[in-house]
Design a protein around this motif. Sequence first.
Motif, PDB file in Angstrom:
ATOM      1  N   LYS A 152       0.859  -1.198   0.000  1.00 27.79           N
ATOM      2  CA  LYS A 152       0.000   0.000   0.000  1.00 27.79           C
ATOM      3  C   LYS A 152       0.886   1.235   0.000  1.00 27.79           C
ATOM      4  O   LYS A 152       1.974   1.218   0.560  1.00 27.79           O
ATOM      5  CB  LYS A 152      -0.912   0.008   1.238  1.00 27.79           C
TER       6      LYS A 152
ATOM      7  N   TRP B 154      -3.589   0.556  -3.068  1.00 28.36           N
ATOM      8  CA  TRP B 154      -3.167  -0.707  -2.453  1.00 28.36           C
ATOM      9  C   TRP B 154      -3.459  -1.878  -3.387  1.00 28.36           C
ATOM     10  O   TRP B 154      -4.238  -1.785  -4.314  1.00 28.36           O
ATOM     11  CB  TRP B 154      -3.839  -0.898  -1.099  1.00 28.36           C
TER      12      TRP B 154
ATOM     13  N   GLU C  86      -2.074  -6.576   5.638  1.00 23.76           N
ATOM     14  CA  GLU C  86      -2.316  -5.121   5.660  1.00 23.76           C
ATOM     15  C   GLU C  86      -3.658  -4.810   6.292  1.00 23.76           C
ATOM     16  O   GLU C  86      -3.812  -3.850   7.050  1.00 23.76           O
ATOM     17  CB  GLU C  86      -2.258  -4.573   4.231  1.00 23.76           C
ATOM     18  N   GLN C  87      -4.686  -5.663   6.034  1.00 28.58           N
ATOM     19  CA  GLN C  87      -5.999  -5.449   6.639  1.00 28.58           C
ATOM     20  C   GLN C  87      -5.958  -5.722   8.147  1.00 28.58           C
ATOM     21  O   GLN C  87      -6.557  -4.981   8.936  1.00 28.58           O
ATOM     22  CB  GLN C  87      -7.034  -6.348   5.956  1.00 28.58           C
TER      23      GLN C  87
ATOM     24  N   ASP D 278      -3.397  -5.345  10.058  1.00 32.91           N
ATOM     25  CA  ASP D 278      -2.648  -4.282  10.714  1.00 32.91           C
ATOM     26  C   ASP D 278      -3.535  -3.102  11.070  1.00 32.91           C
ATOM     27  O   ASP D 278      -3.197  -2.290  11.935  1.00 32.91           O
ATOM     28  CB  ASP D 278      -1.504  -3.808   9.807  1.00 32.91           C
ATOM     29  N   ARG D 279      -4.667  -2.965  10.371  1.00 35.42           N
ATOM     30  CA  ARG D 279      -5.595  -1.873  10.665  1.00 35.42           C
ATOM     31  C   ARG D 279      -6.718  -2.306  11.607  1.00 35.42           C
ATOM     32  O   ARG D 279      -7.626  -1.522  11.900  1.00 35.42           O
ATOM     33  CB  ARG D 279      -6.205  -1.344   9.360  1.00 35.42           C
ATOM     34  N   ALA D 280      -6.722  -3.562  12.071  1.00 32.88           N
ATOM     35  CA  ALA D 280      -7.806  -4.078  12.906  1.00 32.88           C
ATOM     36  C   ALA D 280      -7.462  -3.955  14.389  1.00 32.88           C
ATOM     37  O   ALA D 280      -6.294  -3.855  14.782  1.00 32.88           O
ATOM     38  CB  ALA D 280      -8.086  -5.540  12.559  1.00 32.88           C
TER      39      ALA D 280
END
Length: 612
Positions: A9, A80, A118-119, A121-123
Amino acid sequence: MTIATRTSKAAFSGNGVTTDFPLPFPFRRDADIKAVLREGGAETLLQPGSHFVLVGAGSSEGGQLTMAAAPAQGQTLVVWRAPDIVQEVDYVENAAFPAETHEGALDLLTMVCQSLQEQMDRAVLYPVSTPDGEVLDSPAFLGSAAASRDAAQQSARESAASAEQAGQSAAQSAASAGQAAQSAAQAESVAATLDGAVKVSASDAVARSLSAKLAVADGLAESVLAPGGDETLRLSVALAATPGLEFTSGLLRVKAGQGLTLSASGLAADAGTGAGQLVRLDAAGRLPALDARNLTRVADQLPRDLAAMNALVSWLAAGRASGPVPGGYLWTFLSDEWNRSGASYNAESDCYAASVAIGANFLPTFTTYTMSGYTLSANQEVSGYPAYYAAGTGSGTWLTSTPSGTNWLKIVFPSAQHIQSYDIKAGTAWAPKDWQLEGSNTGAFAGEQVVLDARSAITAWASSVQTLAFECANPGTYSHVRLVITANNGHGSHGGGMNGLLLRGAGAVSNMTIVSPPVSLGFIPAKATAYVLHRAVDAVALNTDITVGASRGSGWAYATDLVDLGAYSASYKLLRASASLSALSSGQSGYARIETANHKRQHIRAVLAWFE
């Protein structure tokens, strides 16, 4: 391809100018890339094709995203990689190990893992020690959430206290200001009413009140009047001569007709379309209606260029046939309608192209899957009818094992080769009916490939084996080629088969001349302007490798100002040329003419000729 970076991203800050953004991570196909434009916390999903285009699919070095419009200041472009979670590799039993295909599958798996990481890491994640049965009410998690809540509430209380203190300080400041104003008013009253006699200087012979000693007047400097007598201290504003401004009656004003107005509400722009007024764009960002005779430094050619581009875009998008326009004619070449020499008409692409002689076949005759540095593979074959029989002049027959579906034959070259045309040797009901020939420089064939030629409903095969020749609609230079067969001529046991495939490079290129039919004008033209949709397959010098001429019935006048106005599409550019016809014999018919030189491959898609 290898995946040497964990990045999937990237974010870029807009500046209203930049449209090209490098992508620091590889991607297999354009469809794997997603992009949003973020502004003020809101996100707008961008669409490929309409909002942006990509290059570099299949490259391990990454690629580039080009926006149709530059992101503005304050906007953030976020890009991304989000590949589909699919498995598309099918291994053929007993076939040679397809290392490149296997590596491509591993690349896809790595990209999918990076996208999922990557998803995550944002959770918001529970502590790793949380038992499965306590995930929803984990004391550690709930305690952390409660601590965050308490900290936020304490911060809010402290902010409220600070605001209250600031309000008290503001009230105290206002009270102090009020007291100061009251003191100033009292001092002014004393100065005005009491006989506070003063002398301005040692030489001032007459003592008077201070208010009588002060005066305000126009001027450029401070001065002392009547020395030794009844002096007056004169206060003035130093004001140099300034265009558009005037100082009268102690007030600084804006002169009329300078584009600004002064009213009770303040200084404002004097907008309108009259003399001395500023021109303001409307809500759509357009100029208001103006008398164009009063405009200066506006090129007369610009409106013509815009009108020509608009006509070409709208006619070609609508699939409209050639027809007249005011003062001229627009040819869209949906049929072979110009006289030509050294040129061929391509009905597939609706264009004229310089004729190219058939080149020599560069494929060897395969007797195994690897020959002379060339490597061949196929998705399936029948025992006794191997795929390598299909390449070169053919030493047998390649047959596939299923009568329906898609079958393909792929060849990897030792180095990139230009492909101009090809021959297929086949026959009877298993001969291909629908297919397309694809080229690639990566070998992935995962969206980066280019269709060199596509054919459908080819039923001209005889009952016995024969060879048919085909010209590529989109020739090019590639290191990998794939023939994808989607239908045969009715065989019920085998999906497709061939006895040979020849790939041919470009032979000699002809210099072409194409001439329009006459256009009846009803007047004697003195000048002609032509707009040409042109594709340069080879590097082309305008006014040298391609020239444009016009006529009014006898003789030709050639333009020397052929210029590139910009890209019409990924392949074609819009060219413009003009020529004076005044030296030619008079006539009321108009003609257009295009010539190429130095044996350069060029295509002409449409021509708009205007006469005046």
